[in-house]
Every structure is written in C-alpha cells, then in structure tokens.
Scaffold this motif. Structure first.
Motif, short mmCIF file in Angstrom:
data_model
loop_
_atom_site.label_atom_id
_atom_site.label_comp_id
_atom_site.label_asym_id
_atom_site.label_seq_id
_atom_site.Cartn_x
_atom_site.Cartn_y
_atom_site.Cartn_z
N ALA A 90 89.74 75.41 -54.22
CA ALA A 90 89.23 74.71 -53.03
C ALA A 90 89.70 73.26 -53.03
O ALA A 90 89.41 72.51 -53.96
CB ALA A 90 87.70 74.77 -53.00
N GLY A 91 90.48 72.92 -52.02
CA GLY A 91 90.81 71.53 -51.75
C GLY A 91 89.98 71.19 -50.53
O GLY A 91 88.80 70.89 -50.63
N GLY A 92 90.58 71.35 -49.36
CA GLY A 92 89.80 71.26 -48.12
C GLY A 92 88.84 72.43 -47.99
O GLY A 92 87.80 72.32 -47.36
N GLY A 93 89.19 73.56 -48.58
CA GLY A 93 88.26 74.68 -48.63
C GLY A 93 88.62 75.89 -47.79
O GLY A 93 87.94 76.92 -47.88
N ALA A 94 89.69 75.83 -47.01
CA ALA A 94 89.98 76.93 -46.08
C ALA A 94 90.38 78.22 -46.80
O ALA A 94 89.87 79.30 -46.50
CB ALA A 94 91.08 76.52 -45.10
#
Lengths: 427, 427
Positions: A256-260
């Motif tokens: 998860a970075g931005g989470g998409a």
C-alpha cells in the motif's frame, strides 16, 4: 492445477464498495462545486456513496474485457523453494496491456470522462504504473492525456515516458516549470527528487486552469471511487480461489502506497472479515515512507498545494520527502481514507519492510515462478516470504493470497542496483 | 467476441513436423558424432525426422502450461482505424513470462537437456528474445545458462541483460573476448556491431570446449527441431480461429529472421495450403537483411566460424554484416532450411519492408489495440496494414492472421528514435 481463469458468466459486473460495510465510517460530503471542475458527476456520486454494490456500465465492461479477467496462479514453485506447508496464490495483474492492475480504474475513469464530454485528462504518477494505465486508457477512449511523473521515478524508469508517448500521451517530470506550484518547489530546491504530492498538485492545477473546461483530473489513488473500481481484482481472486478448492484465505497481502492496488485485492476479502471470517489482511509499505506504521491519523490533503479536499487518513504530512526507493508507488505521504480507516480499526495490519529484502524476495520469485515483478510487488513478496516461513515454523497449512500488481520490466534499473549491491539497507 | 482461449482438452499435445509434408524435401542426415556434443539424442532425432506428428513429453506440457495457451485476439480497433473490410486476428505470444513466443522451444530444449544430464546451456541472442526465453527456461529447469548477445542489440536493449541476470543467467556482448572467434573478429574490427552468426559461433564454441562435457548449445532458430517446437502457436491459432467462427485464413503473416517465430505460426497453416486450401502466407523481413527476397539458395552455415553443419537455405553469406536496425531478430544472414525450402517452392511469399514504416504501423497498433510490440513484430504489422488496405481497395472481406511474437517493452529505445525521427528510411 496451477492457474484459474473465470469464464465470462463468472466475471463480476458490479464494484464492491467497502464504505457500506466499514463500521462507523461516513463517506465524505464534498462540496460539489469544486469537485465538478475536476470530476464527472458519476464519480463524485461514487465518492460519497454508501451503496454496497455499484453496477458497472456496459461500456466499461467492454473496455475491461481485453486481457481480463487476470489469472490467479498457485505459486507451487515458490512454496517448494521455501519448503513451506502454506499454499500461496497470486492474482497476476501484470498481463494487462499497460502491465499493471491500475487499468481497472484508469479505463473506468477514462470512460466516465469521455461520456461527460471531457477531452483531456491530467494525472500524477510515481512509479509510472498509473501514468501508463491512464495513457493506455485514454488511447482506448480517444482522450488526450498529460502525466506528471515524480522526477526520481522519471530518471529511474526513462522508458515509461516512451510507453506513454507511444499511446499518444505526454509525460513530464515533476516538479516542472509548467505550473506555479512546480516552479515554486524548484525555486526552493532545484535538485528535488519530487513527490507524489507535488505531482498531484501540478496535475490538479493544470486541470483547474484550463479555461476551455474540457480538461479533468484523473487520480490514481486516495479517492474512494478509485478503490471501488479496483475491487474487481479481489472479487475475481475470491472466486478463483474457490476454483482451486480453497474455502477461504487465511492471509491476504498487498503493498500500500496510495492504497489502490492494495484495496483492489483486499477489500472484497475484508468484507468477509468484517462478516466474521478469521483472516489476516496485511498491507506492506516501505520503511522509507512508513505511512500506516508510523504516520498520524488526521485530516490532510493528497497534494502539497492543498488543491485536493482534506480527508481523514494516515499521513506523514503533505510536504514529506521520502527517500528515492525504486518502488515509486510506495513513496506517498498518505494512504487512502478507506484503507486508513480500516487500518485504524485494526481490520488490516500494516507492516514496513526494506528495499533490499524486497528485491531478495523478488529475485527468488523470478527464479522459482518465472515472473519479474515491479519493485512495489517486491515489497509484497518480502511479507509473503515472511508469512510462508512463519507457517513453516508453526507447521500450519495456511492459505496466502497476494497481489502481483504489476510487472517490473520498466524497473530493471532497480534490479541492476540490487545485483550491484548499491541499495541502502534501511529504506 | 474479441478473444479466444482454448481450454485444457483443446490444447495440442503434439508438435507438427512440416518435413513430413513439404514436397520433395529431405531432412538432413547429420553426422551424429559432432551433433551429440551439442544436442541431446532426442533433439537430433527430431532434426532428421519425417514423422508428421511428434508427441510432446508430459514434463514439457507441464512447463508450457503457465500463461498458455496464448490468446488469439480479433484486432477490431485496428480494423476500424484502417476502415478495412478485412477481419484481422493476432496470436499474442507476448504474455508468456519471458514476454516472447520463443519459450515454446526454450522450455522444450531445456527439458530435453536436463533429462540428458546437461548442467549448462549456451546460446546466441540478437534481439534478446531467445536469450530471455532460454534464461527463463533454464531457471525453471535448474540449468545454468550463458547467452552471447549481439553487441548492437546489447547496447540498444541494456535491460535484457538484467532480465537474464534476474533469472540467474549471464549475458555477454558478442563478439566477446571469451572465445577464439570472438577475439579474432574484435582484432579485425574492434567496433563491430556484431552479428548473430558470430554469436552462434561463440555459443557453440563455448559448449564444445567445455571439457566437463555437461554444457550443451541451445539454438533459437535455424534447426528443424526449433521450428517443430514452435508449431504449437499455429496449431492453437487454427483452433482459436475456428472458435471465432472463421472457416479458414486467407492471409497468414509473420516476420522471419532465423524463421522460428514465423514457422511457429505459419507451418500448421502451410499444411492446409499444401493440402489444397487457397491461402497467402507472407514472411516479412527487413530491407537491411533481405535474406528470402534477395539472398542465394545454397549451402551455408548458421555461424561465421563454420562450427554448425552446412545446410541448404537462403543466405546473404555467413560474414554478412547487417545495418543496426532495432529488430535484432531480423538481422540474420540466413533463414531456417524448412522456411527457405517453402519459400523456394513458392509456398510462402517473402516481403521486405523498412524500419520507419514498421514503427509507424506499430504506433498505430498501440493506439488502436493497446499493445506495444517488439520491433520484429512491427515489421509484421507493416505488412498487415498493407494487406488490410489492399482488401479495402478490393472490397474483400479477407481473414488475416498474424503473429504478435513478443512485446516491445525492452525495445523502447527504438520507439524513442522513431519519435525523434532518427531512424534511416532505407533499412
């Protein structure tokens, strides 16, 4: 059996909206005025929706059908290499034309924007996966496209730009001289590696300032509607797991970075967990940008200039500058509100790993399973290996499912630096 | 319907051997002594076989099942863009782990060599596709691998080496200092771009000189057994075309350098043509290395040093140095004996096109269909566009089938040069 593919009747025709099931969660009520200059009405509606299932328009299903549904593979060779009793499965999103699972939302957003008479989309990209997915989606729907790519990634992955150009998009390094916020950041520090937050500001600013009113902004993460579109991945993976004869997943893992990408695989499983199924859902992030493991849960914007709405989420602050790790997608200062809220409630367990152990896991995966994965997926793999070895220690036959969210063919400079032992350990 | 995939019962379990059907063709009778130090007995047998169908060992079917069978797509968007009444289909081989259809023979050769107790394989590669396919196949079967890559391609596609390294293989530019022939060529011209013929000599020499006797040579083309293994592609495409409701193909198109990718798609269709079906089978080559359109049909060797057996085939001479086009796979001086003989008999129609029109076709394909193809496939596409426009002129609903033999993600420097208008017209 090593591979499960759904036939056309088995394919999901609705998106799953976690906002309907997440206890105590209220979707944002956004001021439509400002939002409407950025997004078509349908997407704003999705952003605030509490409906559990949202029907996918036929036009989007058509766009999505090529190279989909993506296969779910059993990683039998990795299991052997690790001598683990765990059964490991991965949802392979690398096979799409853009080479990334981000096409789920890219094609949906391009379609909605085309329907709403937009002519051009702007976007940020870090690793280049969102930029690629959107450039591809725009070429498929007849839209122009401009992508602001974080400078460090732009330099690490020079051919991402050529891919976008091949699809007819233009890609410029951020911070750039084309926007006020870009020029301001460059004045302060001309050799900045750039951040997603600045690239978002540049993309939003470009859309807002287009006086013809036909340019919109297409976010690759953060927004609820992006998470929503990505959930096809997890819905399919659940169904494919059943084709393998598995009753449930014990552990679901995604970076998860931005989470998409994480939300795409995890949310449909999270619905099971909320309904009472025992399951660990692990989000993996970089030690260099430890949003969910060390960030604050508070209101913040997704961009530096504050052009996007404030949202309650985990953040390291929108002026945070992460180290130049190769996993550009994991260099964000914040993670999407829906993912953040799930983490805040303890429904998902964040874990930070470092770059070197990630590439180690990626190389052993390439040599056992054959796939060369993106640096982001390498972080996922580090956690997969940890869990598989734990299962071995505990002598338990756990079922592990993870997201192979993109291939690493544009990221081979990272592998090269890893082989040359040039990567710092701590990130 | 835009895509056809075979289910497991429909998958071919035999290879098709054109040598059984090609009128007047006699397979070579090779001296087993010399051949046995290069190849396992099973492959030598296949080289000289006249059997029409050869059973595929179960172990190879297992290795092949991942990411296969590759899909056949209808190129409906390309048809629209060209406003052609032709129906265009393509067999997409880019989805394999190595990103190329060359894995058909790479996995087969790796398996046979492993069974025959080899420990290491050597190979030449031009574009890097064979090198990638073999490095991947060796990682899947537990073999070491060394690849000699033509220097010009090595410089044009630097990350091919990193891919091979990720799979555990080593890749060195040819001519190299590691073999006598390499050193000799370098003494004569230190800045030579290299040729496949020299790279073959280096790979063969390395295998022959290994005193432990556990190193064999794995050719990516020329040999009958390589053509044989590749025929799964055309067998599947024929069956998939029927799933689309097509009774026959009118035109089959593939690019031919050494001839393996071309043979893979074309030979099973060629069987129909020999049996009386009306059909054009077009091989596409570069104007810079016009083997089938301008070469001589005579005995020659596949390598410069004459370490490989003499074979009757079209050739430009084994010391021919082609221009540095980006389609490394189309820089060979000779084309496989079976393909050459079919061309000699007029069963296939060779066509030479140039690099610029190839990239033009590739870019319009990327923007319509979404796929970024290899420079070799770009040559195929140039001929596909020509035939589609001819069908439009003639107002005929022709069925065109072509091979998308590999993706172009390692070849973006070529696209970059095309966009910068840096490519010479004539090649």
């Amino acid at each position: 059996m090593t591979k499960a593919v759904l036939n056309s009747e088995e394919r999901p025709r609705q998106w799953y909206n976690l906002a309907a099931d997440l206890p105590g969660y209220s979707p944002p009520s956004l001021s439509p005025g400002k939002m409407e200059s950025l997004f078509p009405a349908c997407l704003i509606e999705q952003e605030m929706s509490r409906e559990r299932w949202i029907r996918i328009p036929e036009g989007i299903l058509q766009l999505l059908c090529r190279r989909r549904p993506s296969p779910l593979y059993r990683a039998a060779e990795l299991e052997k290499a690790l001598r683990t009793p765990a059964r490991i499965y991965f949802k392979d999103e690398s096979c799409s034309a853009a080479g990334t699972g981000k096409s789920y939302s890219a094609l949906a957003q391009a379609w909605y924007n085309k329907e709403a008479a937009a002519q051009k989309l702007t976007a940020e990209t870090a690793s280049g996966q969102w930029g690629n997915a959107l450039a591809h989606a725009c070429s498929q729907t007849g839209l122009e496209c401009r992508v602001y790519m974080t400078r460090v990634s732009y330099d690490q992955k020079p051919y991402r730009k050529v891919m976008m150009q091949t699809w007819g998009a233009d890609c410029i390094p951020s911070p750039s001289g084309t926007t006020e916020i870009g020029r301001q950041v460059l004045r302060e520090k001309s050799d900045t590696p750039g951040t997603s937050a600045v690239a978002v500001s540049e993309a939003v600013d470009t859309a807002l300032k287009d006086s013809t009113g036909v340019t919109r902004y297409a976010p690759g993460s953060i927004m609820n509607f992006v998470m929503l579109h990505q959930t096809l991945s997890g819905q399919e993976a659940r169904a494919q797991l059943a084709l393998f004869g598995e009753k449930k997943a014990d552990i679901v893992i995604g970076c998860a970075g931005g989470g998409a990408s994480f939300a795409g695989l995890a949310f449909p499983f999270l619905a099971d967990k909320i309904a009472g199924t025992d399951m660990d859902i692990i989000s993996v992030e970089s030690r260099g940008a430890p949003v969910l493991t060390q960030g604050c849960y508070r209101n913040d914007t997704a961009d530096t200039a504050g052009l996007t709405p404030e949202r309650l989420m985990y953040t390291l602050g929108n002026n945070f500058i992460p180290p130049p790790i190769h996993a550009g997608g994991l260099r964000r200062h914040c993670t999407a509100p829906l993912v953040s809220e799930a983490a805040h409630q303890g429904l998902i367990t964040p874990r930070a790993v470092n770059q070197v152990e990630s590439f180690e896991a990626a190389v052993s995966f390439a040599r056992s399973e054959g796939f060369i994965v993106s640096p982001e997926t390498a972080y996922t793999l580090a956690a997969v290996v940890q869990e598989a070895l734990k299962a071995k220690e505990e002598e338990r036959e756990k079922v592990i499912v993870f997201a192979l969210s993109g291939h690493g063919l544009m990221d081979l400079k990272g592998y090269q630096s890893f082989f040359a032992a040039e990567l710092p350990e701590y990130q």
